[in-house]
Motif scaffolding. Structure first.
Motif, short mmCIF file in Angstrom:
data_model
loop_
_atom_site.label_atom_id
_atom_site.label_comp_id
_atom_site.label_asym_id
_atom_site.label_seq_id
_atom_site.Cartn_x
_atom_site.Cartn_y
_atom_site.Cartn_z
N GLN A 22 -30.10 -7.65 19.55
CA GLN A 22 -30.59 -8.04 20.84
C GLN A 22 -32.19 -7.61 20.92
O GLN A 22 -33.08 -8.34 21.45
N HIS A 23 -32.36 -6.34 20.36
CA HIS A 23 -33.71 -5.77 20.69
C HIS A 23 -34.96 -6.62 19.80
O HIS A 23 -35.94 -6.79 20.39
N ILE A 24 -34.39 -6.73 18.62
CA ILE A 24 -35.62 -7.60 17.78
C ILE A 24 -35.96 -9.04 18.42
O ILE A 24 -36.87 -9.46 18.46
N LYS A 25 -34.72 -9.63 18.98
CA LYS A 25 -35.00 -10.94 19.75
C LYS A 25 -36.07 -10.85 20.81
O LYS A 25 -36.81 -11.59 21.02
N GLN A 26 -35.57 -9.73 21.75
CA GLN A 26 -36.38 -9.61 22.86
C GLN A 26 -37.79 -9.21 22.41
O GLN A 26 -38.80 -9.80 23.13
N GLY A 42 -31.71 0.29 12.64
CA GLY A 42 -30.83 -0.10 13.85
C GLY A 42 -31.52 -0.17 14.90
O GLY A 42 -31.21 -1.16 15.85
N ALA A 43 -32.31 0.90 15.37
CA ALA A 43 -32.90 0.91 16.61
C ALA A 43 -33.92 -0.27 16.97
O ALA A 43 -33.92 -0.78 18.09
N ILE A 44 -34.50 -0.75 15.94
CA ILE A 44 -35.52 -1.69 16.18
C ILE A 44 -34.57 -3.25 16.24
O ILE A 44 -34.96 -4.18 16.94
N ILE A 45 -33.64 -3.15 15.33
CA ILE A 45 -32.77 -4.65 15.52
C ILE A 45 -32.15 -4.68 16.73
O ILE A 45 -32.08 -5.50 17.54
N GLY A 46 -31.19 -3.46 17.07
CA GLY A 46 -30.62 -3.40 18.47
C GLY A 46 -29.31 -3.86 18.30
O GLY A 46 -28.78 -4.50 17.34
N LYS A 47 -28.30 -3.90 19.35
CA LYS A 47 -26.90 -4.21 19.14
C LYS A 47 -27.00 -5.82 19.11
O LYS A 47 -27.48 -6.29 20.02
N GLN A 48 -26.37 -6.55 18.16
CA GLN A 48 -26.39 -7.77 17.84
C GLN A 48 -27.63 -8.24 17.68
O GLN A 48 -27.90 -9.54 18.13
#
Length: 605
Positions: free
Chosen positions: A451-455, A443-449
């Motif tokens: 967002q984090h993994i896209k960035q 969850g921390a790597i993917i991020g909210k919606q």
């Protein structure tokens, strides 16, 4: 030893002339002047007197029409690894100075000398004599921001006793315990700290902070023994301007408190009624540890200092601005205490990261971190050593202590990947790495919606996907990273850092992960080596565990898995070395041109 050499002495000069100059400038000396043709010697009672003579007289005082040159008198046998560099521009950043010194060899220590002059003075020790000699030749007299640097040897009284030192390879520290004053003991210059304090202030108060003709800011600088950069020209029209304070933690805090007091007084004088909170800028890689698990660290600071602290959202970050704004509300005294606690946490994170960084800093020969953007310079007023400049208009708001594997600053290493690891087409070949992370960290790597993994994917220039779980109770999840070497480095670096930030590993625990790369089955033997020699050498060099399971069957692409386990730098170095082996195998498999054969000509269109 405080003997001085006085150069550029006129032939008309006498001992009495030199004595008169020393008396005029109230510089004590402990013996007679020994005057020779064109130069002279004199002893001073202590180092303070010697430094005063150098600062006050050298290049500034004339005698019979000639400017005197004053420096330490150092016999040849005592000219070893120690240099003193004077006339350094007063606002020169430490990152720039460190980079300049590192061009000539490995620096063991760099300590600032407290003087009464406007310009700065540092004592530098290199690991080898030839490095110090090269630095002396190249830097003495060189111009830096319209200041001519003055470089001289510092007498090394132990040199004559120890005999010639074996020196060392450039970039490698000599063995044995760290010397006093070396970076290993944390003795940075007294006036500077490795991490500056960065704060935001309302634009309308910048004039009051600077004062008439700069009198106020000079006074703050003098009283707090700090260097302060107010970035007025950044972000024209912006409501707030960043300020960077370089000093000891105590000096930074004192300067910060003084600036808050000036703003409060100016607000009263101008009938400014809005609350003026303290706004601290900190690199995002430190913020997770500042907040702590479930926000415990931040809550404790709030309770202990009686303040209210908020942190800007992740969405405000960009590739060129990885700083978060920490807003502290309360009385000036309370905000000042909170600033001390916040920067203490940031400093602890920085020191931890530096220790991890230095552990492997000389073992990554295959990547140009300067070009990776992992150490983004370009913060307003922070100096920039970057070879890749952000696009015009991009806000260089990140601080110079950029993104290490866990968020610290580190040296800019070596060179681009060696030619042996580059494909024939001239562009880095894409690689696939499977990195295994704790299942709870997905969850921390993917991020909210997402967002984090896209960035992260955009920042690294890599494809990053989380593979489905292999079972309900799976403790690990596989992250599939596809991209060239530099993209791999950036993506994996950020993932290691994110796991540390989110406290999936303890505060003193090193982040260690397992990575899998696939190699052609016919090349697996080359990775292992005769009798396992290559893989053993690889493990000794990289400090990573490297395993090629012998019982595995090749997949549909006739590839087998190589498992690499260890901390970030160990994994990276092992990956690069294995890719070098594979590149060598590929080259050997290419058909050789027949003797005398001409290369095919390109067809004209």
């Amino acid at each position: 030893m405080n003997k001085l050499y006085i150069g550029n002495v006129s032939a008309e000069a006498s001992e009495e002339d030199l004595e008169s100059i020393f008396e005029q400038w109230k510089i004590p000396h402990s013996g007679p002047f020994l005057v020779k043709t064109g130069y002279a010697f004199v002893d001073c009672p202590d180092e303070k007197a010697a430094m005063k003579a150098i600062d006050v007289l050298s290049g500034k005082v004339e005698l019979h029409g000639k400017l005197l040159e004053v420096e330490h008198s150092v016999p040849k046998r005592q000219r070893s690894c120690k240099l003193q560099i004077r006339n350094i521009p007063p606002h020169m950043q430490w990152e720039v100075l460190d980079g300049m010194l590192a061009q000539y060899g490995a620096v063991e220590s760099c300590e600032q000398v407290n003087t009464d002059t406007e310009t700065a003075v540092v004592n530098v020790r290199y690991t080898a004599k030839d490095q110090a000699r090269l630095a002396m030749e190249k830097l003495n007299g060189s111009m830096m921001e319209n200041y001519a640097l003055k470089v001289s040897y510092i007498p090394d009284e132990t040199a004559a006793l120890e005999g010639p030192s074996p020196g060392g390879r450039r970039g490698f520290n000599s063995r044995g315990p760290p010397r006093a004053g070396s970076p290993g003991l944390g003795a940075r210059p007294k006036v500077q700290s490795d991490i500056p304090l960065r704060m935001l202030v309302p634009t309308q108060f910048v004039g009051a902070i600077i004062g008439k003709e700069g009198a106020t800011i000079r006074n703050i600088t003098k009283q707090t023994h700090s260097k302060i950069d107010i970035h007025r020209k950044e972000n024209a029209g912006a409501a707030e301007k960043p300020i960077t304070i370089h000093s000891t933690p105590e000096g930074c805090s004192n300067a910060c408190r003084t600036i808050m007091e000036i703003m409060q007084k100016e607000a009263i004088d101008t009938k400014f009624t809005e609350e003026i909170p303290l706004k601290i800028l900190a690199h995002n890689n430190f913020v997770g540890r500042l907040i702590g698990k479930e926000g415990r660290n931040l809550k404790k600071i709030e309770q202990d200092t009686e303040t209210k602290i908020t942190i800007s959202p992740l969405q405000d970050l960009t590739l060129y601005n990885p700083e978060r704004t920490i807003t502290v509300k309360g009385t000036i005294e309370a905000c000042s205490r909170a600033e001390e606690e916040v920067m203490k946490k940031v400093g602890e994170s920085y020191e931890s990261d530096m220790a991890a960084m230095n552990l492997q800093s000389n073992l990554i020969p295959g990547l140009n971190l300067n070009a990776l953007g992992l150490f983004p310079s370009g913060a307003p007023g922070m100096g920039s050593n970057m070879t890749s400049v952000p696009p015009p208009g991009a806000h260089g708001g990140c601080s110079s202590f950029g993104c290490s594997p866990y968020g610290g600053e580190g040296p800019f290493w070596a060179s681009m990947p060696p030619a042996s690891s580059q494909p024939l087409a001239g562009h880095p070949e894409s690689e696939t790495v499977h990195l295994f992370i704790p299942a709870l960290a997905v969850g921390a790597i993917i991020g909210k919606q997402g967002q984090h993994i896209k960035q992260l994917s955009h920042f690294a220039g890599a494809s990053i996907k989380i593979a489905p779980a292999e079972g309900m109770d799976a403790k690990l999840r596989m992250v599939i990273i596809i991209g060239p070497p530099e993209a791999q480095f950036k993506a994996q670096c950020r993932i290691f850092g994110k796991l540390k930030e989110e406290n999936f590993f303890g505060p003193k625990e090193e982040v260690k992960l397992e990575a899998h790369i696939k190699v052609p089955s016919f090349a697996a033997g080359r990775v292992i080596g005769k009798g396992g020699k290559t893989v053993n050498d690889l493990q000794n060099l990289t400090c990573a565990e490297v395993v090629v399971p012998r019982d595995q069957a090749p997949d549909e692409n006739d590839q087998v898995i190589v498992k690499i386990s260890g901390h970030f730098f160990a994994c990276q170095l092992a990956q690069r070395k294995i890719q070098e082996i594979l590149a060598q195998v590929r080259r050997q498999q290419q058909p050789k041109p027949a003797p005398g054969a001409q290369p095919p000509l390109s067809r004209r269109k």
